[in-house]
Write an enzyme that holds these catalytic residues in place. Structure first.
Site, mmCIF file in Angstrom:
data_model
loop_
_atom_site.group_PDB
_atom_site.id
_atom_site.type_symbol
_atom_site.label_atom_id
_atom_site.label_comp_id
_atom_site.label_asym_id
_atom_site.label_seq_id
_atom_site.Cartn_x
_atom_site.Cartn_y
_atom_site.Cartn_z
ATOM 1 N N GLU A 7 -30.695 27.871 11.590
ATOM 2 C CA GLU A 7 -29.128 27.970 11.519
ATOM 3 C C GLU A 7 -28.658 27.127 10.337
ATOM 4 O O GLU A 7 -27.641 27.510 9.601
ATOM 5 C CB GLU A 7 -28.399 27.182 12.772
ATOM 6 C CG GLU A 7 -28.557 28.394 14.099
ATOM 7 C CD GLU A 7 -28.187 27.366 14.958
ATOM 8 O OE1 GLU A 7 -27.334 28.201 15.901
ATOM 9 O OE2 GLU A 7 -28.490 26.259 15.329
ATOM 10 N N GLU B 150 -4.186 29.882 18.320
ATOM 11 C CA GLU B 150 -2.869 29.213 18.446
ATOM 12 C C GLU B 150 -1.797 30.225 19.308
ATOM 13 O O GLU B 150 -1.206 29.781 20.115
ATOM 14 C CB GLU B 150 -2.424 28.850 17.015
ATOM 15 C CG GLU B 150 -3.158 27.608 16.571
ATOM 16 C CD GLU B 150 -2.506 27.206 15.249
ATOM 17 O OE1 GLU B 150 -2.971 26.359 14.760
ATOM 18 O OE2 GLU B 150 -1.937 28.078 14.493
ATOM 19 N N HIS C 41 -5.529 36.154 4.641
ATOM 20 C CA HIS C 41 -5.730 36.553 6.002
ATOM 21 C C HIS C 41 -7.435 36.674 6.166
ATOM 22 O O HIS C 41 -8.144 37.473 5.623
ATOM 23 C CB HIS C 41 -5.215 37.876 6.380
ATOM 24 C CG HIS C 41 -3.997 38.102 6.050
ATOM 25 N ND1 HIS C 41 -2.780 37.991 7.010
ATOM 26 C CD2 HIS C 41 -3.349 38.455 4.925
ATOM 27 C CE1 HIS C 41 -1.585 38.215 6.684
ATOM 28 N NE2 HIS C 41 -1.952 38.263 5.322
ATOM 29 N N ASP D 7 -4.176 32.718 14.377
ATOM 30 C CA ASP D 7 -3.412 33.951 15.362
ATOM 31 C C ASP D 7 -4.312 34.053 16.661
ATOM 32 O O ASP D 7 -3.433 34.394 17.581
ATOM 33 C CB ASP D 7 -3.242 35.210 14.483
ATOM 34 C CG ASP D 7 -2.154 34.964 13.347
ATOM 35 O OD1 ASP D 7 -1.534 34.142 13.502
ATOM 36 O OD2 ASP D 7 -1.978 36.027 12.586
ATOM 37 N N TYR E 71 4.232 39.600 11.010
ATOM 38 C CA TYR E 71 3.145 40.546 10.497
ATOM 39 C C TYR E 71 2.805 41.342 11.717
ATOM 40 O O TYR E 71 2.611 40.985 12.946
ATOM 41 C CB TYR E 71 1.804 39.878 10.063
ATOM 42 C CG TYR E 71 1.683 39.669 8.600
ATOM 43 C CD1 TYR E 71 1.077 40.869 7.826
ATOM 44 C CD2 TYR E 71 1.881 38.455 7.908
ATOM 45 C CE1 TYR E 71 0.992 40.787 6.348
ATOM 46 C CE2 TYR E 71 1.822 38.590 6.283
ATOM 47 C CZ TYR E 71 1.401 39.853 5.508
ATOM 48 O OH TYR E 71 1.271 39.766 4.272
#
Length: 638
Positions: free
Chosen positions: A476, A297, A429, A294, A378
């Site tokens: 890392e 894009e 989500h 979301d 949504y």
């Protein structure tokens, strides 16, 4: 308006200046569109060195696309000099595509409605009045399908809206999806899989016949602050009860908080929700591709709601407008996009002492900074909370309408029947919070802390001992981690160079809200594109170019960008400038109670001080007064 701070949100004039610089560089033609425009933030050291009155260099970043040729460019505009300072031509096969434009929705709708294959698929389902069929263009993803490499595409599903107030999501046209090339302006193909009847029952929750008579038993609740609010807002600098921060807003990330300090001590340099991926779990031919990033894009900030007092926010509210750019690079103001207010939050601390007789209670209060956006079906609320005791909390509120399809019948494993013949597919989500930490400065380190009980032994004869296992994450390559609720796992962000009065490193602790990570198979392009969502925590060395966990250009990217690429450098993260990336969010098998509109579901995380203060920092909070009704009275019934 001239910016007075390097992190001030872009103004309308600066958006216009960006557009003019692009035009002057010969990059703005009739078919050029701006897929994104945002502040190109200066590197952290430059911002931390800034003092009031210093010059404020400003730059903007813009993603351009020629909607006729598909040519895309990533440019940086030096707003101080009024010129394009950097330009990078994108290769869509390797770099991905720029985000979806607003005009892409209308274009795709027009193309499918005019396509004979699509019209025939509708006719086979008895849908002859195509004016009632709502096309729903969706990002295409990257699946290596024949003929798609390098194309700018959307995939289009459809719903029926029987009248202007009808909830179209109640009537999915199952089994049909059109593959659309936005640059060619053509429907490439139409998948027409075995479908089921269009569900007929209305979902119009505004209809009294659906919702029933309204309740009359709820009595008013009034929230008042007769002496006004306790916070101050100077431009975008917000101060409240020892907290200081800057409130920003970006078309891609939405609400951004900068330079969060408490008691004049830095905690977080920059906090945002940098990405959100919503993968659906139905492998049907017309739905296998449904995965939406979301932020990267669609740009959630562009879909921010204009908030309304009494509906979205209660109490004494201060609003901030947000300014974003439209497809043509022109500024667009979203009124009341950000809500700021205080909330009572129950008991802060309380004790009745059996020896001294002291009986004390203090009330907790929090400052709330929030915005809401609507992305398709949504609606998402993003709430940052600052508490009197130094706690920082983030909460996402998920509501709106669940995605729908036709339900094939009993035993279907991938969806829930929420109304007769209507299915809501399982999905996730998964949010990624980017937390650029500065706990007492830029020299930070992360400890992973697990708890465990010890077995019976010479030092633990009764088996009741509890200890902590503390592991410092030094590179890392060691710092892509999973939550472990059975171990009470938390991550402590400490400053090795600053000690409290007990000689402990000052720190904040990240308390995750554990849940499943990405459930898609690891061999898929989805897993490569959304690799950030395969771990609950990543820690990377600070790099101003590393802003997005799935990479700069998520739309149709083949995968591997973002955090996997950042991590590959395997930099030192022990006592240096670091960024935390935290994945969280629900896995949702919808319920019948989620239809036709979904009650809010919440998820989030907490950052709590741990040795950052020398003692409880709220001892100075005054006791509630009689005016606050802190007494033993109340209503008694028997």
């Amino acid at each position: 308006m001239i910016a007075t701070h390097p992190l001030a949100p872009m103004t309308a004039d600066e958006y216009r200046a960006t557009r003019e610089a692009v035009r002057a560089a010969g990059l703005l033609g009739e078919t050029t569109r701006f897929a994104y425009v945002g502040l190109e933030e200066p590197p952290k050291p430059d911002v931390l060195a800034h003092r009031d009155g210093d010059p404020v260099p400003r730059a903007a970043r813009a993603f351009l696309i020629d909607v006729h040729t598909g040519q895309s460019d990533d440019v940086v505009v030096d707003l101080t000099a009024g010129r394009v300072a950097r330009r990078h031509r994108l290769d869509p096969r390797t770099d991905g595509q720029v985000p979806i434009l607003d005009e892409d929705f209308a274009k795709a709708d027009e193309l499918v409605h005019a396509d004979p294959q699509w019209q025939a698929a509708m006719a086979r389902r008895g849908l002859t009045d195509l004016s009632l069929v709502r096309a729903c263009p969706l990002t295409a993803g990257s699946f290596g399908l024949d003929g798609e490499d390098g194309r700018r595409m959307v995939r289009v599903l459809a719903f029926v809206q029987e009248h202007p107030k009808d909830l179209a999501w109640a009537h999915p046209v199952d089994g049909v999806v059109a593959y659309v090339d936005l640059i060619e302006g053509a429907v490439l193909s139409v998948v027409d899989a075995a479908g089921h009847p269009v569900p007929a029952e209305t979902g119009d929750y505004d209809d009294p016949a659906v919702r029933g008579p309204e309740r009359t038993t709820l009595r008013p609740i009034e929230i008042t602050q007769p002496e006004g609010v306790s916070f101050t807002l100077d431009g975008h600098r917000l101060q409240w009860e020892g907290w200081s921060l800057r409130v920003g807003f970006d078309a891609r990330e939405g609400l951004v908080l900068h330079q969060i300090d408490v008691q004049d001590r830095p905690v977080v340099y920059r906090a945002s929700i940098a990405e959100m991926v919503v993968p659906y779990g139905d492998p049907a031919p017309a739905r296998f591709f449904q995965t939406y990033f979301d932020n990267g894009e669609y740009l959630i900030g562009k879909f921010a709601n204009s908030l309304e007092l009494g509906c979205d926010c209660l109490g004494e509210i201060v609003y901030l407008d947000a300014t974003v750019a439209d497809d043509h690079g022109e500024p667009r103001v979203i009124r009341n996009a950000v809500c700021i207010h205080e909330e009572d939050f129950g008991v802060l601390w309380k004790h009745t002492d059996i020896f001294s007789g002291s009986a004390q209670t203090r009330r907790q209060r929090r400052l709330v900074i929030s915005f809401f956006c609507t992305v398709g079906n949504y609606d998402y609320g993003f709430y940052w909370y600052l508490y009197l005791d130094g706690t920082i909390e983030f909460e996402a509120k998920l509501t709106g309408v669940v995605w729908t399809a036709a339900h094939p019948g009993p035993g279907h494993p991938y969806a829930t029947e929420v109304a007769p013949g209507l299915a809501a597919p399982a999905h996730q989500h998964l949010f990624s919070a980017r937390l650029d930490m500065t706990v007492d400065g830029t020299t930070n380190a992360v400890d992973e802390i697990d708890v465990r009980g010890l077995p019976v032994g010479p030092d633990n004869p009764y088996g009741n001992a509890i200890v902590r296992d503390v592991t410092r994450l030094r590179r890392e390559s060691q710092a892509d981690r999973l939550a472990a609720p059975e171990k009470g796992r938390v991550w402590r962000i400490a400053n090795p160079g600053v000690r409290n009065r007990l000689g402990q490193e000052t720190a904040y602790v990240l308390h995750p809200q554990p849940g499943p990570t990405l459930l898609a198979d690891g061999s898929t392009t989805l897993a490569r594109r959304a690799a950030f969502a395969t771990r609950h925590l990543w820690v990377t060395a600070y790099d101003p170019a590393e802003r997005y966990p799935a990479g700069d250009f998520v739309n149709q990217h083949p995968g591997g960008a973002g955090l996997p690429a950042f991590r590959a450098a395997d930099r030192d993260i022990d006592g240096t400038d670091i960024v935390l990336w935290h994945t969280f969010g629900p896995t949702h098998f919808p319920r019948p109670e989620d239809w036709p509109v979904m009650p809010v579901e919440r998820c989030g995380f907490t950052l709590r001080p741990y040795g950052f203060f020398d003692r409880n920092p709220t001892l100075d909070i005054p006791a509630p007064t009689a005016g606050d009704h802190c007494h033993a009275g109340g209503r008694y019934e028997h």
